[in-house]
Design a protein around this motif. Sequence first.
Motif, PDB file in Angstrom:
ATOM      1  N   UNK A 365      13.382   4.333   4.036  1.00 31.48           N
ATOM      2  CA  UNK A 365      14.258   3.610   5.413  1.00 31.48           C
ATOM      3  C   UNK A 365      13.657   4.199   6.176  1.00 31.48           C
ATOM      4  N   UNK A 366      13.410   4.626   7.150  1.00 28.97           N
ATOM      5  CA  UNK A 366      12.757   5.482   8.238  1.00 28.97           C
ATOM      6  C   UNK A 366      11.593   4.268   8.641  1.00 28.97           C
ATOM      7  N   UNK A 367      10.409   4.775   6.822  1.00 25.44           N
ATOM      8  CA  UNK A 367       9.309   4.515   7.141  1.00 25.44           C
ATOM      9  C   UNK A 367       8.992   2.543   7.757  1.00 25.44           C
ATOM     10  N   UNK A 368      10.573   1.981   6.475  1.00 26.21           N
ATOM     11  CA  UNK A 368      10.731   0.750   6.541  1.00 26.21           C
ATOM     12  C   UNK A 368      10.761  -0.156   7.631  1.00 26.21           C
ATOM     13  N   UNK A 415       2.892  12.365   3.073  1.00 22.47           N
ATOM     14  CA  UNK A 415       3.466  11.317   2.386  1.00 22.47           C
ATOM     15  C   UNK A 415       1.558  10.479   2.459  1.00 22.47           C
ATOM     16  N   UNK A 416       1.735   9.884   0.581  1.00 26.61           N
ATOM     17  CA  UNK A 416       0.242   9.604   0.523  1.00 26.61           C
ATOM     18  C   UNK A 416      -0.103   8.002   0.936  1.00 26.61           C
ATOM     19  N   UNK A 417      -1.470   7.693   1.728  1.00 27.31           N
ATOM     20  CA  UNK A 417      -1.634   6.761   1.766  1.00 27.31           C
ATOM     21  C   UNK A 417      -2.738   6.255   1.113  1.00 27.31           C
ATOM     22  N   UNK A 418      -2.210   4.493   0.286  1.00 22.20           N
ATOM     23  CA  UNK A 418      -3.742   4.722  -0.152  1.00 22.20           C
ATOM     24  C   UNK A 418      -4.234   3.603   0.290  1.00 22.20           C
ATOM     25  N   UNK A 419      -5.713   2.685   0.752  1.00 19.38           N
ATOM     26  CA  UNK A 419      -6.002   1.806   0.499  1.00 19.38           C
ATOM     27  C   UNK A 419      -6.874   0.767  -0.714  1.00 19.38           C
ATOM     28  N   UNK A 423      -9.743   2.035  -2.754  1.00 25.01           N
ATOM     29  CA  UNK A 423      -8.764   3.266  -4.270  1.00 25.01           C
ATOM     30  C   UNK A 423      -8.785   4.284  -3.426  1.00 25.01           C
ATOM     31  N   UNK A 424      -9.052   3.901  -2.014  1.00 27.21           N
ATOM     32  CA  UNK A 424      -8.875   5.768  -1.031  1.00 27.21           C
ATOM     33  C   UNK A 424      -7.928   6.614  -1.379  1.00 27.21           C
ATOM     34  N   UNK A 425      -6.920   7.093  -1.258  1.00 25.63           N
ATOM     35  CA  UNK A 425      -6.108   7.795  -1.264  1.00 25.63           C
ATOM     36  C   UNK A 425      -6.120   9.472  -0.360  1.00 25.63           C
ATOM     37  N   UNK A 426      -5.367   9.126   0.547  1.00 27.96           N
ATOM     38  CA  UNK A 426      -5.266  10.552   0.940  1.00 27.96           C
ATOM     39  C   UNK A 426      -3.843  11.099   1.247  1.00 27.96           C
ATOM     40  N   UNK A 427      -3.433  12.805   2.107  1.00 31.05           N
ATOM     41  CA  UNK A 427      -1.825  13.098   1.610  1.00 31.05           C
ATOM     42  C   UNK A 427      -2.142  13.733   3.201  1.00 31.05           C
ATOM     43  N   UNK A 432       0.077  10.060  10.658  1.00 25.93           N
ATOM     44  CA  UNK A 432      -1.436   9.732  10.417  1.00 25.93           C
ATOM     45  C   UNK A 432      -1.095   8.495   9.489  1.00 25.93           C
ATOM     46  N   UNK A 433      -0.491   8.018   8.885  1.00 23.17           N
ATOM     47  CA  UNK A 433       0.127   7.362   7.942  1.00 23.17           C
ATOM     48  C   UNK A 433      -0.234   5.669   8.600  1.00 23.17           C
ATOM     49  N   UNK A 434       0.906   5.903  10.140  1.00 24.07           N
ATOM     50  CA  UNK A 434       1.337   4.751  10.680  1.00 24.07           C
ATOM     51  C   UNK A 434       0.154   4.035  11.205  1.00 24.07           C
ATOM     52  N   UNK A 435      -0.415   5.719  12.296  1.00 28.57           N
ATOM     53  CA  UNK A 435      -1.309   5.043  13.186  1.00 28.57           C
ATOM     54  C   UNK A 435      -2.793   4.422  12.397  1.00 28.57           C
TER      55      UNK A 435
END
Length: 439
Positions: A365-368, A415-419, A423-427, A432-435
């Motif tokens: 909910x916070x991210x959303x 959190x996990x961020x996927x492009x 296909x790159x995934x990073x924790x 950092x994800x939002x940036x």
Amino acid sequence: MRLSQFFLPTLKETPSEAQIVSHRLMLRAGMVRQLSAGIYSWLPLGYRVLKKIEQIVREEQDAIGCNELLMPTIQPAELWQESGRYEDYGLEMLRITDRHDRNILFGPTNEEVITDIFRKEVKSYKQVPQLLYHIQWKFRDEIRPRFGVMRGREFLMKDAYSFDIDYESSRHSYNKMFLAYCRTFSRLGVKAIPMVADTGPIGGDLSHEFIILAETGESEVFCDKTWLDKDLTGKGVDLNDRTNLEGWVQTTLADYAATDEKHEAENCPVSGDDLIATRGIEVGHIFHFGTKYSEPMGATVLGPDGKDVPVMMGSYGIGVSRLVGALIEASHDENGIVWPEEVAPFRVGLINLRTGDDACDAACEDIYGKLKNAKIDVLYDDRDMRAGGKFADMDLIGLPWQIVVGPKGLANGVVELKNRKTGERSEVTLEAALNQIGA
């Protein structure tokens, strides 16, 4: 948008009627559903992509001084009889008789209507040039509609028309539209090569098709391999400087590119490994046809010498709905669609791995909320179902970024961020994800 509230009827199995990748994926991703042969309903996901493509097309038309209007889908047969095309156009034209026995038709194109508008309103050379366009649904009664929206009977097109006092001015309008098309397709994230093409039923003395190279394309095309690396963004070109613009167009078209109808193997200046012979998807077509319509329909203006002059015209089309399929043909993998960011239905897919878990629900909910506040389109998968199904659906619909929230990651502050494209995934941390996404 919360996925629990979003109408997204995805399919696990590939429908048997779908012959090409874009048709298969559009059906599986819940973008369209067939109503009858060659006629589709656009469901919410597909409609969002359609509107984003339409907006990019609109912005680039506006940037060259084109004025938007809206012409009817139904046209009187008299206008087409006046231009001489009513009988010539063929069986693709859907001819109708109304209750008063008047012959009308569902417009396959709009040269006659726009010429009629122009001749009634514009009387002097001081009122030209004029560039007018609309984005409207059209109908062509294809004998064998196939390949989903790539060759349907009902389709959405952008049509533009230019009106000028003389040939030189008319070619300048043609060149302005040529630049606008190059910029449009560059923004859409595809390489659309302008190729010398046949004028067909539109007519005229000059024509270029904008072609995306693809083995599933309907047209045979030939081009110099230099096109693969050519910059078609038109950076630094001044569209109001005729010499600058014409020079750029001539330089751009210096390398060979032609459709099958215009390709002459014995006279081709390119051979061997330098010549690409493949298939392509037509996504745009521009025509210069001079006085083909203005003379028979009496579209004249009073010239500076006091004499009536038939205006010089051009016609310029982009297949907006066809582009949805073409983009998928150009950008997909074994898991589904891979949308370019500018046209993606949502930019971010937010996946809650454990809906009902207080920590996961609160974090999502916070991210959303943060993504929405940053004006970033987000599709939040808040459904109570297995993680595998969520991952499969998100890859299938092809959103550029995925943020995956689960209890293990939250315990470690990540959190996990996927492009989706790489296909790159990073924790990473949420911040950092939002940036990285730009929120």
